[in-house]
Design a protein around this motif. Structure first.
Motif, PDB file in Angstrom:
ATOM      1  N   UNK A  60       0.827  -1.191   0.000  1.00 11.61           N
ATOM      2  CA  UNK A  60       0.000   0.000   0.000  1.00 11.61           C
ATOM      3  C   UNK A  60       0.862   1.242   0.000  1.00 11.61           C
ATOM      4  N   UNK A  61       0.264   2.342  -0.354  1.00  9.53           N
ATOM      5  CA  UNK A  61       0.998   3.604  -0.358  1.00  9.53           C
ATOM      6  C   UNK A  61       1.224   4.073   1.071  1.00  9.53           C
ATOM      7  N   UNK A  62       2.060   5.049   1.224  1.00 12.29           N
ATOM      8  CA  UNK A  62       2.321   5.608   2.547  1.00 12.29           C
ATOM      9  C   UNK A  62       1.038   6.183   3.130  1.00 12.29           C
ATOM     10  N   UNK A  63       0.218   6.831   2.282  1.00 14.25           N
ATOM     11  CA  UNK A  63      -1.046   7.391   2.762  1.00 14.25           C
ATOM     12  C   UNK A  63      -1.968   6.290   3.274  1.00 14.25           C
ATOM     13  N   UNK A  64      -2.023   5.161   2.542  1.00  9.86           N
ATOM     14  CA  UNK A  64      -2.875   4.052   2.963  1.00  9.86           C
ATOM     15  C   UNK A  64      -2.424   3.499   4.307  1.00  9.86           C
ATOM     16  N   UNK A  65      -1.111   3.301   4.449  1.00 10.30           N
ATOM     17  CA  UNK A  65      -0.584   2.780   5.705  1.00 10.30           C
ATOM     18  C   UNK A  65      -0.829   3.759   6.848  1.00 10.30           C
ATOM     19  N   UNK A  66      -0.642   5.036   6.560  1.00 13.59           N
ATOM     20  CA  UNK A  66      -0.856   6.068   7.580  1.00 13.59           C
ATOM     21  C   UNK A  66      -2.317   6.112   7.992  1.00 13.59           C
ATOM     22  N   UNK A  67      -3.208   6.065   7.004  1.00 18.24           N
ATOM     23  CA  UNK A  67      -4.646   6.104   7.300  1.00 18.24           C
ATOM     24  C   UNK A  67      -5.048   4.895   8.133  1.00 18.24           C
ATOM     25  N   UNK A  68      -4.509   3.725   7.791  1.00 12.71           N
ATOM     26  CA  UNK A  68      -4.819   2.511   8.540  1.00 12.71           C
ATOM     27  C   UNK A  68      -4.345   2.631   9.980  1.00 12.71           C
ATOM     28  N   UNK A  69      -3.146   3.158  10.165  1.00 19.55           N
ATOM     29  CA  UNK A  69      -2.598   3.325  11.514  1.00 19.55           C
ATOM     30  C   UNK A  69      -3.436   4.319  12.332  1.00 19.55           C
ATOM     31  N   UNK A  70      -3.829   5.409  11.703  1.00 19.49           N
ATOM     32  CA  UNK A  70      -4.656   6.408  12.387  1.00 19.49           C
ATOM     33  C   UNK A  70      -5.997   5.792  12.779  1.00 19.49           C
ATOM     34  N   UNK A  71      -6.614   5.066  11.841  1.00 21.50           N
ATOM     35  CA  UNK A  71      -7.898   4.438  12.123  1.00 21.50           C
ATOM     36  C   UNK A  71      -7.781   3.444  13.281  1.00 21.50           C
ATOM     37  N   UNK A  72      -6.699   2.669  13.294  1.00 20.42           N
ATOM     38  CA  UNK A  72      -6.492   1.701  14.371  1.00 20.42           C
ATOM     39  C   UNK A  72      -6.342   2.413  15.712  1.00 20.42           C
ATOM     40  N   UNK A  73      -5.600   3.510  15.714  1.00 16.12           N
ATOM     41  CA  UNK A  73      -5.411   4.261  16.951  1.00 16.12           C
ATOM     42  C   UNK A  73      -6.721   4.863  17.442  1.00 16.12           C
ATOM     43  N   UNK A  74      -7.516   5.412  16.521  1.00 19.59           N
ATOM     44  CA  UNK A  74      -8.795   6.015  16.911  1.00 19.59           C
ATOM     45  C   UNK A  74      -9.741   4.936  17.429  1.00 19.59           C
ATOM     46  N   UNK A  75      -9.791   3.805  16.745  1.00 18.49           N
ATOM     47  CA  UNK A  75     -10.669   2.721  17.207  1.00 18.49           C
ATOM     48  C   UNK A  75     -10.250   2.238  18.592  1.00 18.49           C
ATOM     49  N   UNK A  76      -8.949   2.101  18.807  1.00 21.22           N
ATOM     50  CA  UNK A  76      -8.452   1.698  20.124  1.00 21.22           C
ATOM     51  C   UNK A  76      -8.831   2.705  21.188  1.00 21.22           C
ATOM     52  N   UNK A  77      -8.676   3.988  20.869  1.00 21.36           N
ATOM     53  CA  UNK A  77      -9.045   5.053  21.803  1.00 21.36           C
ATOM     54  C   UNK A  77     -10.522   4.970  22.162  1.00 21.36           C
ATOM     55  N   UNK A  78     -11.377   4.782  21.148  1.00 16.83           N
ATOM     56  CA  UNK A  78     -12.817   4.727  21.393  1.00 16.83           C
ATOM     57  C   UNK A  78     -13.194   3.521  22.247  1.00 16.83           C
ATOM     58  N   UNK A  79     -12.542   2.387  22.008  1.00 19.86           N
ATOM     59  CA  UNK A  79     -12.824   1.198  22.815  1.00 19.86           C
ATOM     60  C   UNK A  79     -12.400   1.428  24.260  1.00 19.86           C
ATOM     61  N   UNK A  80     -11.209   2.012  24.445  1.00 24.21           N
ATOM     62  CA  UNK A  80     -10.745   2.286  25.810  1.00 24.21           C
ATOM     63  C   UNK A  80     -11.657   3.290  26.514  1.00 24.21           C
ATOM     64  N   UNK A  81     -12.124   4.296  25.770  1.00 22.32           N
ATOM     65  CA  UNK A  81     -13.024   5.302  26.346  1.00 22.32           C
ATOM     66  C   UNK A  81     -14.338   4.652  26.777  1.00 22.32           C
ATOM     67  N   UNK A  82     -14.881   3.790  25.919  1.00 26.55           N
ATOM     68  CA  UNK A  82     -16.138   3.109  26.225  1.00 26.55           C
ATOM     69  C   UNK A  82     -15.958   2.201  27.443  1.00 26.55           C
ATOM     70  N   UNK A  83     -14.834   1.495  27.511  1.00 24.50           N
ATOM     71  CA  UNK A  83     -14.556   0.608  28.640  1.00 24.50           C
ATOM     72  C   UNK A  83     -14.427   1.411  29.939  1.00 24.50           C
ATOM     73  N   UNK A  84     -13.770   2.572  29.863  1.00 21.15           N
ATOM     74  CA  UNK A  84     -13.599   3.423  31.036  1.00 21.15           C
ATOM     75  C   UNK A  84     -14.961   3.908  31.538  1.00 21.15           C
ATOM     76  N   UNK A  85     -15.829   4.317  30.609  1.00 24.86           N
ATOM     77  CA  UNK A  85     -17.166   4.782  30.993  1.00 24.86           C
ATOM     78  C   UNK A  85     -17.962   3.660  31.657  1.00 24.86           C
TER      79      UNK A  85
END
Length: 113
Positions: A60-85
């Motif tokens: 994949x292109x650098x943009x694709x890899x970057x977008x995937x990494x960002x999406x993974x980080x955001x999803x992880x953040x949202x899961x942790x936030x939901x678990x904390x709540x």
């Protein structure tokens, strides 16, 4: 929708708008790229067919890899936030019940005296 810059939610709204614009442009760019690649007689995209023939894996292109990494980080953040709540809500319920139970026990002790 226009939000006044001094509005407390203006930053979030601007971020959301920018994200939607970027997503639309990325989709357009990918569709344009897919139209330009064409397909070979087996119906496989020429880029994928060439990668398989040479033994190299499609990268994949650098943009694709970057977008995937960002999406993974955001999803992880949202899961942790939901678990904390959920944990905080459970703690509040437990504390309320313990308080209720203690008050009930104290009430019965006072009655017995």
């Amino acid at each position: 929708m226009h939000i006044h810059p001094s509005s407390p939610n203006s930053s979030q709204s601007e971020d959301d708008a920018a994200t939607k614009i970027q997503a639309g442009f990325r989709g357009y760019r990918v569709r344009k790229q897919m139209r330009g690649q064409g397909t070979n007689s087996a119906g496989v995209s020429s880029a994928v067919g060439a990668g398989a023939a040479s033994g190299a894996s499609p990268v994949g292109t650098v943009e694709d890899k970057s977008a995937t990494k960002i999406q993974a980080n955001v999803r992880g953040f949202l899961v942790r936030k939901k678990q904390k709540m959920a944990t905080e809500a459970a703690t509040k319920i437990q504390a309320s019940f313990r308080g209720f139970k203690t008050r009930k026990e104290l009430k019965s002790i006072k009655k017995d005296k």
